[in-house]
Design an enzyme around this catalytic site. Structure first.
Site, PDB file in Angstrom:
ATOM      1  N   TYR A   1       1.678  -6.822  13.371  1.00  4.16           N
ATOM      2  CA  TYR A   1       2.080  -8.191  13.014  1.00  4.16           C
ATOM      3  C   TYR A   1       1.693  -9.170  14.115  1.00  4.16           C
ATOM      4  CZ  TYR A   1       5.139 -12.288  12.824  1.00  4.16           C
ATOM      5  OH  TYR A   1       5.620 -13.578  12.853  1.00  4.16           O
TER       6      TYR A   1
ATOM      7  N   SER B   1       5.287 -11.422   7.475  1.00  2.00           N
ATOM      8  CA  SER B   1       6.083 -11.753   8.660  1.00  2.00           C
ATOM      9  C   SER B   1       6.959 -10.630   9.217  1.00  2.00           C
ATOM     10  CB  SER B   1       6.975 -12.957   8.336  1.00  2.00           C
ATOM     11  OG  SER B   1       7.972 -12.572   7.404  1.00  2.00           O
TER      12      SER B   1
ATOM     13  N   THR C   1       4.338 -17.350  16.452  1.00  4.32           N
ATOM     14  CA  THR C   1       5.521 -16.630  16.910  1.00  4.32           C
ATOM     15  C   THR C   1       5.463 -16.337  18.403  1.00  4.32           C
ATOM     16  OG1 THR C   1       6.624 -14.484  16.736  1.00  4.32           O
ATOM     17  CG2 THR C   1       4.304 -14.511  16.192  1.00  4.32           C
ATOM     18  N   ASP C   2       6.635 -16.141  19.002  1.00  2.00           N
ATOM     19  CA  ASP C   2       6.663 -15.762  20.428  1.00  2.00           C
ATOM     20  C   ASP C   2       6.155 -14.332  20.635  1.00  2.00           C
ATOM     21  OD1 ASP C   2       8.824 -14.352  19.365  1.00  2.00           O
ATOM     22  OD2 ASP C   2      10.320 -15.167  20.740  1.00  2.00           O
ATOM     23  N   GLU C   3       6.065 -13.556  19.551  1.00  4.28           N
ATOM     24  CA  GLU C   3       5.675 -12.145  19.714  1.00  4.28           C
ATOM     25  C   GLU C   3       4.246 -11.983  20.224  1.00  4.28           C
ATOM     26  OE1 GLU C   3       6.824  -9.425  16.703  1.00  4.28           O
ATOM     27  OE2 GLU C   3       8.719 -10.439  16.323  1.00  4.28           O
TER      28      GLU C   3
ATOM     29  N   LYS D   1      -1.016 -12.304  14.165  1.00  8.37           N
ATOM     30  CA  LYS D   1      -0.658 -13.700  14.456  1.00  8.37           C
ATOM     31  C   LYS D   1      -1.444 -14.199  15.673  1.00  8.37           C
ATOM     32  CE  LYS D   1       2.035 -16.018  12.760  1.00  8.37           C
ATOM     33  NZ  LYS D   1       1.951 -16.948  11.598  1.00  8.37           N
TER      34      LYS D   1
ATOM     35  N   ASP E   1      13.988   4.769  16.824  1.00  4.97           N
ATOM     36  CA  ASP E   1      13.529   3.441  17.237  1.00  4.97           C
ATOM     37  C   ASP E   1      12.286   3.017  16.450  1.00  4.97           C
ATOM     38  OD1 ASP E   1      13.613   1.128  18.666  1.00  4.97           O
ATOM     39  OD2 ASP E   1      13.288   2.037  20.630  1.00  4.97           O
TER      40      ASP E   1
ATOM     41  N   THR F   1       4.695 -13.541  -2.623  1.00  2.80           N
ATOM     42  CA  THR F   1       4.823 -12.118  -2.310  1.00  2.80           C
ATOM     43  C   THR F   1       6.297 -11.771  -2.473  1.00  2.80           C
ATOM     44  OG1 THR F   1       5.392 -12.474   0.020  1.00  2.80           O
ATOM     45  CG2 THR F   1       3.027 -12.359  -0.529  1.00  2.80           C
TER      46      THR F   1
ATOM     47  N   LEU G   1       2.404 -22.131   7.310  1.00  6.43           N
ATOM     48  CA  LEU G   1       3.438 -21.131   7.596  1.00  6.43           C
ATOM     49  C   LEU G   1       3.190 -19.804   6.893  1.00  6.43           C
ATOM     50  CD1 LEU G   1       5.711 -23.961   6.984  1.00  6.43           C
ATOM     51  CD2 LEU G   1       6.655 -22.378   8.654  1.00  6.43           C
TER      52      LEU G   1
HETATM   53  P1  NAD Z   1       8.521 -15.172   5.065  1.00  8.34           P
HETATM   54  O1  NAD Z   1       7.993 -13.783   5.025  1.00  8.34           O
HETATM   55  O2  NAD Z   1       9.945 -15.413   4.707  1.00  8.34           O
HETATM   56  O3  NAD Z   1       7.643 -16.120   4.120  1.00  8.34           O
HETATM   57  C1  NAD Z   1       6.258 -16.071   4.103  1.00  8.34           C
HETATM   58  C2  NAD Z   1       5.780 -16.824   2.878  1.00  8.34           C
HETATM   59  O4  NAD Z   1       4.332 -16.785   2.877  1.00  8.34           O
HETATM   60  C3  NAD Z   1       6.235 -16.198   1.551  1.00  8.34           C
HETATM   61  O5  NAD Z   1       6.703 -17.195   0.689  1.00  8.34           O
HETATM   62  C4  NAD Z   1       4.971 -15.543   0.995  1.00  8.34           C
HETATM   63  O6  NAD Z   1       4.943 -15.500  -0.422  1.00  8.34           O
HETATM   64  C5  NAD Z   1       3.884 -16.429   1.567  1.00  8.34           C
HETATM   65  N1  NAD Z   1       2.594 -15.729   1.715  1.00  8.34           N
HETATM   66  C6  NAD Z   1       2.367 -14.564   2.393  1.00  8.34           C
HETATM   67  N2  NAD Z   1       1.062 -14.219   2.275  1.00  8.34           N
HETATM   68  C7  NAD Z   1       0.457 -15.182   1.524  1.00  8.34           C
HETATM   69  C8  NAD Z   1      -0.855 -15.384   1.058  1.00  8.34           C
HETATM   70  N3  NAD Z   1      -1.841 -14.505   1.327  1.00  8.34           N
HETATM   71  N4  NAD Z   1      -1.134 -16.485   0.312  1.00  8.34           N
HETATM   72  C9  NAD Z   1      -0.147 -17.386   0.036  1.00  8.34           C
HETATM   73  N5  NAD Z   1       1.128 -17.233   0.448  1.00  8.34           N
HETATM   74  C10 NAD Z   1       1.436 -16.143   1.179  1.00  8.34           C
HETATM   75  O7  NAD Z   1       8.185 -15.699   6.531  1.00  8.34           O
HETATM   76  P2  NAD Z   1       9.031 -16.626   7.504  1.00  8.34           P
HETATM   77  O8  NAD Z   1       9.980 -15.792   8.251  1.00  8.34           O
HETATM   78  O9  NAD Z   1       9.502 -17.789   6.757  1.00  8.34           O
HETATM   79  O10 NAD Z   1       7.877 -17.065   8.517  1.00  8.34           O
HETATM   80  C11 NAD Z   1       7.053 -18.179   8.231  1.00  8.34           C
HETATM   81  C12 NAD Z   1       6.047 -18.350   9.360  1.00  8.34           C
HETATM   82  O11 NAD Z   1       6.729 -18.533  10.586  1.00  8.34           O
HETATM   83  C13 NAD Z   1       5.139 -17.147   9.564  1.00  8.34           C
HETATM   84  O12 NAD Z   1       3.859 -17.627   9.899  1.00  8.34           O
HETATM   85  C14 NAD Z   1       5.771 -16.414  10.735  1.00  8.34           C
HETATM   86  O13 NAD Z   1       4.795 -15.694  11.458  1.00  8.34           O
HETATM   87  C15 NAD Z   1       6.316 -17.564  11.541  1.00  8.34           C
HETATM   88  N6  NAD Z   1       7.496 -17.263  12.373  1.00  8.34           N
HETATM   89  C16 NAD Z   1       8.586 -16.657  11.834  1.00  8.34           C
HETATM   90  C17 NAD Z   1       9.708 -16.446  12.635  1.00  8.34           C
HETATM   91  C18 NAD Z   1      10.955 -15.798  12.084  1.00  8.34           C
HETATM   92  O14 NAD Z   1      11.850 -15.492  12.854  1.00  8.34           O
HETATM   93  N7  NAD Z   1      11.062 -15.574  10.792  1.00  8.34           N
HETATM   94  C19 NAD Z   1       9.697 -16.825  13.969  1.00  8.34           C
HETATM   95  C20 NAD Z   1       8.531 -17.437  14.488  1.00  8.34           C
HETATM   96  C21 NAD Z   1       7.445 -17.665  13.667  1.00  8.34           C
HETATM   97  O1  DAU Z   2      10.303 -13.415  17.551  1.00 11.38           O
HETATM   98  C1  DAU Z   2       9.877 -14.021  16.371  1.00 11.38           C
HETATM   99  C2  DAU Z   2       9.750 -12.964  15.284  1.00 11.38           C
HETATM  100  O2  DAU Z   2      11.083 -12.579  14.958  1.00 11.38           O
HETATM  101  C3  DAU Z   2       9.012 -13.454  14.047  1.00 11.38           C
HETATM  102  O3  DAU Z   2       7.691 -13.760  14.392  1.00 11.38           O
HETATM  103  C4  DAU Z   2       9.041 -12.384  12.959  1.00 11.38           C
HETATM  104  O4  DAU Z   2       8.437 -12.877  11.786  1.00 11.38           O
HETATM  105  C5  DAU Z   2      10.476 -12.019  12.673  1.00 11.38           C
HETATM  106  O5  DAU Z   2      10.504 -10.956  11.742  1.00 11.38           O
HETATM  107  C6  DAU Z   2      11.205 -11.596  13.954  1.00 11.38           C
HETATM  108  O6  DAU Z   2      10.716 -10.324  14.444  1.00 11.38           O
HETATM  109  P1  DAU Z   2      11.711  -9.188  14.988  1.00 11.38           P
HETATM  110  O7  DAU Z   2      11.040  -7.896  14.878  1.00 11.38           O
HETATM  111  O8  DAU Z   2      12.295  -9.572  16.298  1.00 11.38           O
HETATM  112  O9  DAU Z   2      12.894  -9.350  13.884  1.00 11.38           O
HETATM  113  P2  DAU Z   2      13.756  -8.265  13.067  1.00 11.38           P
HETATM  114  O10 DAU Z   2      14.815  -9.026  12.348  1.00 11.38           O
HETATM  115  O11 DAU Z   2      12.905  -7.340  12.293  1.00 11.38           O
HETATM  116  O12 DAU Z   2      14.445  -7.424  14.226  1.00 11.38           O
HETATM  117  C7  DAU Z   2      15.270  -8.042  15.211  1.00 11.38           C
HETATM  118  C8  DAU Z   2      15.712  -6.945  16.174  1.00 11.38           C
HETATM  119  O13 DAU Z   2      16.590  -6.044  15.494  1.00 11.38           O
HETATM  120  C9  DAU Z   2      14.569  -6.096  16.699  1.00 11.38           C
HETATM  121  O14 DAU Z   2      14.821  -5.725  18.039  1.00 11.38           O
HETATM  122  C10 DAU Z   2      14.607  -4.854  15.810  1.00 11.38           C
HETATM  123  C11 DAU Z   2      16.085  -4.704  15.493  1.00 11.38           C
HETATM  124  N1  DAU Z   2      16.401  -4.110  14.168  1.00 11.38           N
HETATM  125  C12 DAU Z   2      15.818  -4.670  13.066  1.00 11.38           C
HETATM  126  C13 DAU Z   2      16.049  -4.156  11.808  1.00 11.38           C
HETATM  127  C14 DAU Z   2      15.410  -4.754  10.591  1.00 11.38           C
HETATM  128  C15 DAU Z   2      17.268  -3.041  14.056  1.00 11.38           C
HETATM  129  O15 DAU Z   2      17.829  -2.562  15.078  1.00 11.38           O
HETATM  130  N2  DAU Z   2      17.500  -2.522  12.815  1.00 11.38           N
HETATM  131  C16 DAU Z   2      16.926  -3.025  11.683  1.00 11.38           C
HETATM  132  O16 DAU Z   2      17.181  -2.496  10.582  1.00 11.38           O
END
Ligand code: NAD
Ligand code: DAU
Length: 350
Positions: free
Chosen positions: A156, A86, A131-133, A160, A286, A37, A82
């Site tokens: 989201y 996301s 995720t913790d969300e 999850k 917001d 993606t 994974l």
């Molecule tokens: P990301 O968005 O960077 O990567 C997701 C990957 O999944 C991409 O490479 C995408 O191409 C692939 N993908 C999405 N839909 C697909 C499908 N239908 N078939 C095959 N591939 C697909 O995500 P990330 O931030 O690396 O998160 C990875 C995992 O960890 C997710 O499950 C997310 O919920 C979880 N997670 C993320 C965070 C965070 O802070 N980023 C925190 C806690 C948990």
């Molecule tokens: O807690 C784990 C999660 O953390 C993962 O499961 C998600 O995949 C990951 O995207 C992340 O979610 P958040 O919504 O917390 O992350 P994000 O980086 O989008 O935002 C972090 C904080 O910053 C949130 O309070 C929203 C705020 N924010 C975010 C963006 C993109 C802003 O204030 N401005 C912005 O432009």
């Protein structure tokens, strides 16, 4: 672990997990299933793409024929799941994409494992990354533990949470050997610049406004991505079947404080006068349903498996900023084309 399937290995966290396992387990075959993606990027894996123990397969998780055939071809004993949509803001705009990949994709993968393993679960393991969300939003006090009731509040986190429930249902109903973990906010190299830190790093570089949602008072618990990858390696090997492990950095930051810290670091690195980048801070409307605070109690994974973060936040942030400054081609590649359209819709037309 002989034959390991990693889904979403071209994404942010997935690419760090793929790299760790390809390097650490030369005798295992590691297959990365990803449909690339906007968030999936093979440039994240150029250093290991030609290793003999690594294979990339482009396919959608939801394609049942393709996923079942892959299980047949490689006889996986281990699945590390994974792949997911996301980003919370995208889930607010397009919730169906999240139902597709996160819910249907997970159920399809569970079915493929169950079908292929045919109740012979000896040496098998299905590890679901979450995720913790899913636990909802905290007030000023308290931490999420593994027994905190689920209370997802965005499309989201609802998707999850739903996938977590399906994974546990396959454990209870079919005895599939599952293990789960729920992690806090990751940061580090290779994160797509839709998430707070890389988006703000990119905007500071280009002297663009820094869009802080609401008053910037929301709190997140930040963990360096390589420490998450290490936790995943420990849990897949040693985590107890049927259990859930919370992973977090014990590192809570109010958004606005984190953004000011980032601005100071970037001013220094870019040789700008102190205070220059902070002038770009712009408070914007917001996020709908914006969760106030997430914070993880990571005591269980520490007690049972001896995991704890290895880098301080200061070290991790430094490594992260340096990575984006050094990898300007990567940043340029991912911020052209569709990204500009996303950015306009999300920030300029809202
Ligand atoms: P990301 O968005 O960077 O990567 C997701 C990957 O999944 C991409 O490479 C995408 O191409 C692939 N993908 C999405 N839909 C697909 C499908 N239908 N078939 C095959 N591939 C697909 O995500 P990330 O931030 O690396 O998160 C990875 C995992 O960890 C997710 O499950 C997310 O919920 C979880 N997670 C993320 C965070 C965070 O802070 N980023 C925190 C806690 C948990
Ligand atoms: O807690 C784990 C999660 O953390 C993962 O499961 C998600 O995949 C990951 O995207 C992340 O979610 P958040 O919504 O917390 O992350 P994000 O980086 O989008 O935002 C972090 C904080 O910053 C949130 O309070 C929203 C705020 N924010 C975010 C963006 C993109 C802003 O204030 N401005 C912005 O432009």
């Amino acid at each position: 672990m002989k034959n390991i399937l990693i889904t979403g290995g071209a994404g942010f966290i997935g690419s760090h997990v793929v790299r760790l396992l390809v390097n650490k387990y030369p005798g295992s075959t590691i297959v990365n299933l990803d449909n690339l993606t906007y968030a999936g990027n093979l440039l994240n894996l150029t250093d290991i793409e030609n290793r003999p123990n690594y294979r990339f397969v482009k396919n959608d998780l939801v394609d049942d024929e393709g996923v079942f055939a892959l299980f047949k071809e490689f006889s996986f004993d281990t699945v590390i799941h994974l792949a997911a949509e996301s980003h919370v803001d995208r889930s607010i705009a397009n919730p169906m994409d999240f139902v597709h990949s996160n819910v249907l994709g997970t159920v399809n993968l569970l079915n493929a494992a169950k079908f292929t393993w045919k109740d012979n679960y000896e040496g098998k393991r299905f590890y679901h990354i979450s995720t913790d969300e899913v636990y909802g939003s905290l007030g000023d006090k308290g931490l999420f533990t593994e027994t905190t009731p689920y209370d997802p509040r965005s499309p989201y986190s609802a998707s999850k949470a739903s996938s977590d429930h399906f994974v546990r249902a396959w454990y209870h109903t079919y005895k599939l050997p599952v293990v789960l973990s729920n992690c806090s906010n990751n940061y580090g190299p290779n994160q797509f610049p839709e998430k707070l830190l890389p988006l703000f790093i990119n905007n500071i570089l280009h002297k663009k406004p820094l869009p802080v949602y609401g008053k910037g008072e929301n709190v997140r618990d930040w963990l360096f991505v390589k420490d998450h990858a290490e936790a995943i390696d420990l849990i897949v090997g040693k985590g107890r079947i049927g259990e859930t492990y919370n992973i977090g950095g014990h590192n809570e930051w109010k958004n606005i404080d984190l953004i000011r810290l980032l601005c100071n670091i970037m001013d220094k690195k870019l040789g700008r006068t102190p205070g220059t980048s902070a002038e770009l801070i712009t408070y914007v409307k917001d996020r709908a349903g914006h969760d106030l605070r997430y914070a993880i109690d990571a005591g269980k994974v520490q007690r049972e498996l001896g995991w704890k973060p290895s880098v301080t936040f200061e070290e991790g942030l430094e490594i992260t900023v340096d990575w984006y400054l050094t990898n300007d081609q990567w940043l340029q590649q991912v911020t052209s084309g569709d990204y500009m359209q996303y950015y306009r819709k999300q920030y300029e037309e809202r």
